[in-house]
Design an enzyme around this catalytic site. Structure first.
Site, PDB file in Angstrom:
ATOM      1  CG  LEU B  76      10.585  -2.242  -6.492  1.00  0.00           C
ATOM      2  CD1 LEU B  76      10.787  -1.417  -7.759  1.00  0.00           C
ATOM      3  CD2 LEU B  76      11.391  -3.537  -6.569  1.00  0.00           C
ATOM      4  CG  HIS B 191      -4.840  -2.262   1.292  1.00  0.00           C
ATOM      5  ND1 HIS B 191      -3.714  -3.009   1.570  1.00  0.00           N
ATOM      6  CD2 HIS B 191      -5.573  -2.267   2.433  1.00  0.00           C
ATOM      7  CE1 HIS B 191      -3.778  -3.439   2.821  1.00  0.00           C
ATOM      8  NE2 HIS B 191      -4.895  -3.002   3.381  1.00  0.00           N
ATOM      9  CG  ASN B 290      -3.191  -5.604   6.159  1.00  0.00           C
ATOM     10  OD1 ASN B 290      -4.258  -6.220   6.186  1.00  0.00           O
ATOM     11  ND2 ASN B 290      -3.129  -4.302   6.355  1.00  0.00           N
ATOM     12  CG  ASP B 317       1.257  -7.457  -0.925  1.00  0.00           C
ATOM     13  OD1 ASP B 317       2.009  -6.463  -0.947  1.00  0.00           O
ATOM     14  OD2 ASP B 317       0.363  -7.617  -0.067  1.00  0.00           O
TER      15      ASP B 317
END
Lengths: 353, 444
Positions: B76, B191, B290, B317
């Site tokens: 956000l 991640h 990514n 994402d």
């Protein structure tokens, strides 16, 4: 699935392209055209006044975001010999340094009015992006990242064609020519352009490098073979093209030491003796004598390194002509009226002046 | 303890709302039903309901009525990068995409690694067009060096922790984080990217990166961390959620771990089942993400993962970036693309899955991972049934539309799908009884 397959080699152009971004933009016919036009401009270069009005009134900008001496000088000399107005943007002295975006820089340049921009950038793909932003302006890639340096490959071809007898006969002799490219291919824009260029003319390309200095994948590359043993391929190499090894690559990350690299991959005097008698040795420069090429090898008659630099101007004149010289003939190559009359246009004729 | 999943009826919600003519799809199956909502709560699910006088009626003819979608992976950007997105603009995009809740990633400026920063986002998210569940950082400043005060954040309702944008590089620190997370009953989302393998890579390492002269990230950069974290989850019993799985090798590792009963879950981003590394051929950074876009074989593998349950969720994402940043050279531009408003349509267009399966991947399965579902005391996911909070997505699975980047609600424009015709459209979104989207138009 979205994909952009048209970027892949094999989508060959018929006419000369609007931009010169990669060697993939040129098919064998277009390469032949560049080399033939280069002959004419090489002749101009031999005149006492090596200037023609071909691009009079046209404006060419060189936009070098990365330092370069020979390529920039070569392009600017080419443009000036064709009477173009040349504007020179150096990233270090322009608004780029103040944080202006690439796109704003390009829009500023386009607003000033340019017929061609010649771009060098440390990032792969910048010339292609610029070409997608501009209208009515040719973009010439003068080296982008590890990607492409097409005019370097063209001048290599021109130099080899000279040594093969020149003209269309020399061009025909590329078929089956055994070309060996040695060194840091992974990080080399020159290699990427050379490989496509030689293969387009039918040469058999062999790559020689330690695996760490090869691209991660050679899938789809027009390469006949790959070797990690330079000594084994020398006797079957008609052309040996050496690439520069940047010092940081030999500091233990890609190869353990420069010494170890030199022992395995440098063209030493001993190795040069293993080459066929007619073999040509090329280096795009700047060369590091003693690393990828021995000093005495660089001085051999078969080493055409100085010729490469000299041919660079004529090749770049040809590229500018084919991209900008709208009248599709060489009539504009006549002497300017106010200059010393030495000779006229000679696209088919012999040397003059 | 504040519970992020427990909301109140929106003050602007109508007293009564009738969603009429659709097919209700939830965990219990699918059936032709109307849905009556009174004061933010579902009161009746049955065919042939009559609208009370003054009720707001949403036409769901030909549509699927699903529990609202839950995005496990939304950037956000607020606080810190408000020029790219705000909680207001991002949740409007979420609502238009059928999402009634988003998990806000903590890589803001400052990072969401303290109680104060989490309270700030909670305050900013009051009245947003979707519920905002904060993911906390695993390590202070997402620097990968020392643990963030996870218990303090958990006390504020944080249920997922991640250093997203980066993986936790140290296996030792990740192991300790998992042990600590178990005490708090929270999930660590990883991640997966080993920087010693990916360092400097700006796209997938392979045929295209080699050809384009761009430094690549090999698949192994993701896979070694997936393998490592599976081993750590197995050893500690701590829950690991794998963010944006992108390679065939990662999918296979997760598939085997799940068969073995290791407590891992996984999500796939729409771009990883839609686009490939070939898209980088024009050097347009809109295609830079990514983990990077991978190969055709990887696309096939992540699609199979979504089909066979190896992956639990489609997560966007959603990563807005201001236009000037995406005009940089490919290697310098930041990674990321918009995702909230195109997720459902890309799933319908690209995945050969029944709509019931697609809404499961977008709704109650991610809600359970985020602990926003009814079983966790939250308002999201679960069944469309009397007594449940009215968080609904009404989807037309056959409508087609053309993506117009300028018409998206996000403050940024970095979508690679501009001009593309997609099938599947979010028609209405109901947030705690309030129709925040009607006929694909945001109502505020």
């Amino acid at each position: 699935m979205l994909s952009s397959a048209k970027c892949w080699a094999g989508d060959l152009v018929s006419a000369f392209p609007k931009h010169l971004l990669a060697m993939d933009d040129l098919d064998a016919g277009a390469i032949g055209e560049v080399l033939r036009v280069t002959d004419s401009f090489a002749e101009v270069g031999r005149r006492a006044n090596p200037k023609v009005p071909t691009l009079r009134g046209r404006t060419v900008a060189t936009l070098f975001f990365e330092d370069s001496t020979r390529t920039r000088m070569s392009f600017e000399t080419a443009a000036k010999r064709m009477s173009a107005d040349v504007l020179s943007f150096a990233a270090g002295s322009s608004a780029v340094k103040k944080g202006e975006s690439l796109r704003d820089t390009i829009e500023t340049i386009q607003a000033i009015g340019m017929d061609a921009v010649i771009i060098r950038h440390r990032s792969s793909g910048v010339p292609a992006r610029v070409a997608s932003w501009v209208e009515g302006c040719a973009v010439i890639n003068a080296g982008d990242g590890w990607h492409q340096h097409p005019t370097q490959a063209l001048l290599d071809l021109y130099t080899v064609r000279q040594s093969l007898g020149g003209g269309d006969e020399g061009l025909a002799r590329f078929a089956g020519l055994r070309v060996t490219i040695v060194g840091d291919i992974r990080h080399s824009r020159v290699a990427r352009s050379q490989i496509t260029a030689y293969a387009a003319l039918g040469a058999d390309v062999t790559l020689v490098a330690p695996s760490t200095l090869l691209p991660p994948s050679l899938e789809g590359w027009p390469v006949a073979s790959v070797s990690h043993d330079l000594d084994k391929v020398l006797a079957t190499s008609d052309v040996v093209s050496l690439l520069r090894l940047q010092a940081e690559r030999g500091s233990g990350e890609y190869v353990p030491t420069m010494r170890e690299y030199t022992a395995g991959y440098a063209l030493t005097a001993r190795r040069a003796l293993e080459l066929p008698p007619e073999a040509v040795i090329l280096h795009p420069g700047p060369m590091i004598r003693g690393v990828e090429i021995a000093s005495e090898v660089a001085e051999l008659p078969s080493a055409r390194i100085t010729d490469q630099v000299g041919n660079g101007v004529a090749v770049r004149m040809a590229v500018l002509f084919l991209l900008l010289g709208q009248p599709a003939s060489l009539e504009h190559m006549s002497e300017p009226p106010d200059s010393e009359p030495i000779g006229g246009p000679a696209p088919e004729g012999g040397p003059r002046g | 303890m504040a519970d992020p999943g427990t909301g109140r009826m929106s003050p602007t919600a109508p007293m009564e709302l009738l969603v009429r003519g659709g097919t209700v799809v939830d965990r219990t199956g699918s059936r032709r039903s109307d849905v009556r909502v009174v004061e933010g709560t579902v009161v009746e699910v049955a065919e042939g309901l009559e609208a009370a006088p003054g009720a707001t009626v949403l036409d769901a003819g030909g549509c699927v009525v699903s529990p609202g979608f839950v995005d496990l992976h939304t950037h956000l950007r607020e606080p810190g990068r408000e020029e790219a997105e705000t909680i207001d603009s991002g949740t409007r995009a979420a609502a238009l995409g059928g999402f009634t809740a988003v998990v806000a990633m903590p890589n803001t400026e400052p990072a969401l690694d303290s109680a104060e920063s989490v309270r700030n986002v909670h305050a900013l998210a009051q009245g947003a067009m979707a519920h905002v569940a904060v993911a906390g950082a695993i390590t202070v400043g997402r620097a990968g060096e020392r643990l963030a005060p996870m218990a303090e954040l958990a006390a504020l309702g944080v249920r997922i922790f991640t250093d997203d944008g980066d993986g936790v590089q140290s296996a030792g620190l990740m192991r300790r984080a998992l042990q600590y997370a178990m005490d708090l009953d929270v999930t660590l989302a990883q991640h997966c990217e080993d920087k010693s393998l990916s360092g400097g890579g700006v796209m997938h390492e392979g045929a295209w990166s080699s050809r384009l002269g761009l430094p690549g990230q090999p698949s192994e950069a993701e896979e070694v961390m997936v393998a490592r974290d599976i081993a750590l989850a197995r050893a500690t019993g701590g829950r690991v959620h794998f963010l944006h799985l992108s390679t065939a090798g990662s999918v296979e590792l997760v598939r085997r771990a799940r068969a073995e009963g290791v407590p891992v879950t996984a999500e796939v981003a729409p771009h990883h089942f839609t686009l490939t590394d070939a898209c980088a051929c024009g050097f347009d950074p809109v295609f830079k993400v990514n983990p990077p876009l991978r190969t055709d074989a990887d696309v096939a593998a992540v699609k199979a993962a979504l089909a066979d349950g190896t992956a639990d969720a489609i997560a966007t994402d959603h990563a807005p970036h201001a236009p000037e940043l995406k005009d940089l050279p490919f290697d310098e531009a930041p990674p990321g693309m918009l995702g909230l408003q195109t997720a459902l349509a890309l799933a319908v267009t690209e995945l050969a899955l029944p709509i019931e399966h697609i809404v499961a991947l977008l709704s109650w399965q991610p809600a359970a991972i985020a602990r926003l579902d009814g079983a966790s005391g939250g308002t999201q996911g679960g069944d469309v049934a009397p007594g449940r909070p009215a968080n609904l997505a009404v989807v037309d699975p056959v409508a087609t539309w053309v993506v117009d980047p300028a018409a998206l609600a996000s403050r940024s424009r970095n979508t690679p799908y501009g001009g593309r015709t997609l099938t599947g459209q979010v028609r209405h979104t109901v947030l705690m009884g309030e129709p925040v989207v009607i006929d694909a138009e945001a109502q505020r």
